[in-house]
Design an enzyme around this catalytic site. Structure first.
Site, short mmCIF file in Angstrom:
data_model
loop_
_atom_site.label_atom_id
_atom_site.label_comp_id
_atom_site.label_asym_id
_atom_site.label_seq_id
_atom_site.Cartn_x
_atom_site.Cartn_y
_atom_site.Cartn_z
N GLU A 131 -8.43 -18.65 -60.01
CA GLU A 131 -9.20 -19.06 -58.84
C GLU A 131 -9.24 -17.92 -57.83
O GLU A 131 -8.52 -16.93 -57.95
CB GLU A 131 -8.60 -20.33 -58.21
CG GLU A 131 -8.69 -21.54 -59.13
CD GLU A 131 -8.14 -22.81 -58.51
OE1 GLU A 131 -8.34 -23.88 -59.11
OE2 GLU A 131 -7.50 -22.74 -57.45
N HIS A 247 -13.88 -25.62 -47.56
CA HIS A 247 -14.12 -25.30 -48.97
C HIS A 247 -15.59 -24.95 -49.14
O HIS A 247 -16.46 -25.68 -48.69
CB HIS A 247 -13.75 -26.49 -49.86
CG HIS A 247 -13.55 -26.11 -51.30
ND1 HIS A 247 -14.58 -25.74 -52.12
CD2 HIS A 247 -12.42 -26.01 -52.06
CE1 HIS A 247 -14.10 -25.44 -53.32
NE2 HIS A 247 -12.79 -25.61 -53.31
N ARG A 389 -5.59 -20.56 -46.64
CA ARG A 389 -4.77 -20.99 -47.77
C ARG A 389 -5.28 -20.42 -49.08
O ARG A 389 -6.48 -20.50 -49.38
CB ARG A 389 -4.74 -22.52 -47.86
CG ARG A 389 -3.96 -23.03 -49.06
CD ARG A 389 -3.82 -24.53 -49.04
NE ARG A 389 -5.06 -25.24 -49.22
CZ ARG A 389 -5.67 -25.46 -50.39
NH1 ARG A 389 -5.15 -24.97 -51.51
NH2 ARG A 389 -6.78 -26.16 -50.46
#
Length: 551
Positions: A131, A247, A389
């Site tokens: 990711e 996101h 994050r």
């Protein structure tokens, strides 16, 4: 907040002598990965009451798709995981929290495997996904893109055998109880039983973040930041409230809630294209689609502004529909519900609020500044994530610090020889004479305001306007006493929105998820954390004091 704006210590009226009382060694608030991990550990030392606002399907954990980041490959190392976390966190991470999470992660994964959780496997063993922000594949996943669901269900089932754990569902935590500056439990509400006071030697807060402050969010409706607001009212320090991660890829269907499209899809090779069909991420970052989430989110916003589109698109057609459906069955089915064939069609996406980096300031032992209160998961702020994050470090955080919180709370409770006590606490607030506003309208308007003025791109003028509007609504909402969750949630959201907007206004630089388009290049880097807490210590003042201090 306006000096004439008052806020009560407790949101509801109650008298401990006329209310149902429950007693336990450890109270755990929240049923996601952090709360369940804490409950399982605390149960080894004594009685536990686990309260949940709703079922596990309404936790943020349940909706998590990507997986758990942890080192388990010979080609990887703990130092690389630490370095990746620090790089994405833009210099604001607390090193000891990063090292703890990365070091403890592999052991937590192995413990889950030994207990029977079946992570997806490949030819060489456990299958590891890649990711954004990770230099090596290290994402452990279950059911392709159903990791959170599988983990939540697995932890729930593994908590049931503990006879010392009692689970109260549909239980809304209104406020934390404090006596002489020590947390002694919580004021709760259940539709059937009404108000109950749960008295505990130690309390663990694991109630999730505050993504519901924004109109566009991946968070379930019940995740409204209640725990952060209640901890703040109780006197705990909250920190980094301006840091909210958006996101970049959530399914965009007008009129539908924003559903997550995992970053792992881009890790498998998906492209981002605009409404002209052109790839664009290479213009914004050398890592392209696998750039950190804050970079990808801002790039999409910029591209939408330049093309006039309402969304961009994920293109997975070159990967093949069969491969995508095997690797991401949940996403494939979700798209199919809206008539999107992932093997043939582009997937419309746009950013949405996803993860609260800020929260209740917590140390490596999961202790807060309020004695008797531990904190873990998204409701906490350990400094692990810094200003952004790293993907799949959230479930890791819940497993590691949830276990730490439960163990330390259990040990602290077991070390007390006294029985769990109740105290005489009575809260009675006069009826307000001010106009009653439409709560549903305020809630919706607040979410739109925060999305517009305190979302992905911010500036001083709009943040100042945001504070003024929130203060206006607060004068007519925070002075009221409500008797149902809808009212308490709006009051919590107003307090949280004020904290966030004020913190974003104070941090004039751009760092990670906090981006100011009115900043200047010569601003001195603010490599520190801002926290809010009550200035006069244990006693709640009559005026809400939102001055910040470095913590």
């Amino acid at each position: 907040m306006d000096s004439k704006q008052y806020i009560r210590r407790y949101l509801t009226n109650f008298d401990s002598t006329r209310t149902g009382n429950v007693f336990t060694d450890v109270l755990v608030i929240g049923r996601g990965v952090a709360g369940l991990s804490a409950a399982a550990e605390a149960a080894r030392y004594g009685d536990v009451v686990l309260i949940a606002k709703a079922g596990i399907e309404n936790t943020a954990t349940y909706r998590a798709q990507g997986g758990v980041a942890a080192v388990s490959s010979k080609d990887d190392s703990l130092q690389q995981h630490v370095d990746d976390t620090l790089a994405v966190g833009c210099g604001l991470n607390r090193m000891n929290a990063v090292e703890t999470a990365c070091r403890e992660g592999p052991g937590r994964i192995q413990r889950l495997i030994d207990s029977g959780l079946l992570f997806d496997r490949g030819a060489a063993g456990v299958a590891l996904g890649l990711e954004g922000g990770h230099r090596r594949p290290r994402i452990h996943h279950v059911g392709g893109d159903a990791t959170g669901k599988a983990l939540n269900e697995f932890l729930s089932e593994n908590t049931r055998p503990f006879e010392s754990v009692r689970c109260f569902e549909d239980c809304f935590m209104i406020d934390l109880l404090t006596v002489e500056g020590v947390c002694v439990g919580a004021v709760t509400y259940n539709p059937t039983y009404g108000h109950q006071l749960i008295w505990a030697r130690q309390t663990v807060l694991a109630s999730g973040g505050y993504g519901q402050l924004f109109r566009e969010t991946t968070n379930p409706p019940g995740i409204a930041g209640d725990g952060v607001a209640a901890a703040f009212r109780a006197g705990a320090c909250v920190c980094d409230m301006e840091m909210v991660q958006f996101h970049p890829t959530t399914l965009y269907i007008a009129g539908s809630s924003r559903a997550l499209i995992s970053e792992a899809v881009r890790g498998e090779g998906a492209y981002l294209v605009d409404n002209r069909g052109e790839r664009f991420m290479g213009n914004y970052h050398p890592d392209g689609e696998l750039a950190p989430r804050d970079v990808v989110s801002r790039a999409i916003v910029d591209r939408l502004g330049k093309t006039g589109g309402t969304c961009v698109y994920l293109d997975v057609r070159h990967i093949g529909g069969d491969k995508i459906s095997r690797r991401f069955p949940t996403i494939t089915a979700m798209c199919a519900d809206f008539g999107i064939d992932v093997g043939k069609d582009l997937i419309p996406v746009r950013p949405a609020a996803h993860f609260s980096i800020g929260g209740v300031k917590t140390d490596l032992d999961a202790r807060t500044s309020l004695p008797g209160l531990f904190c873990c998961g998204e409701v906490s702020c350990t400094g692990l994530h810094g200003a952004n994050r790293l993907a799949s470090n959230s479930l890791l955080e819940g497993l590691v610090f949830g276990g730490i919180a439960g163990r330390n709370a259990g040990l602290s409770a077991a070390g007390s020889r006294d029985s769990v006590q109740s105290f005489r606490i009575k809260n009675e607030t006069p009826v307000s004479a001010k106009t009653v506003l439409d709560l549903a309208d305020v809630a919706q308007s607040l979410r739109s305001l925060m999305w517009r003025n305190a979302g992905i791109i911010r500036n001083g003028d709009r943040l100042t306007e945001t504070v003024e509007i929130i203060d206006f609504w607060s004068r007519f909402v925070l002075d009221k006493t409500f008797d149902e969750p809808a009212g308490w949630e709006v009051q919590n959201n107003l307090i949280l929105a004020r904290l966030l907007a004020n913190a974003a206004l104070r941090r004039t630089e751009s760092r990670g998820v906090h981006f100011r388009d009115d900043g200047t290049d010569d601003v001195k880097p603010e490599l520190h954390h801002y926290g809010y807490s009550w200035r006069n210590g244990e006693t709640m003042p009559s005026v809400l004091n939102l001055d910040m201090e470095e913590v």
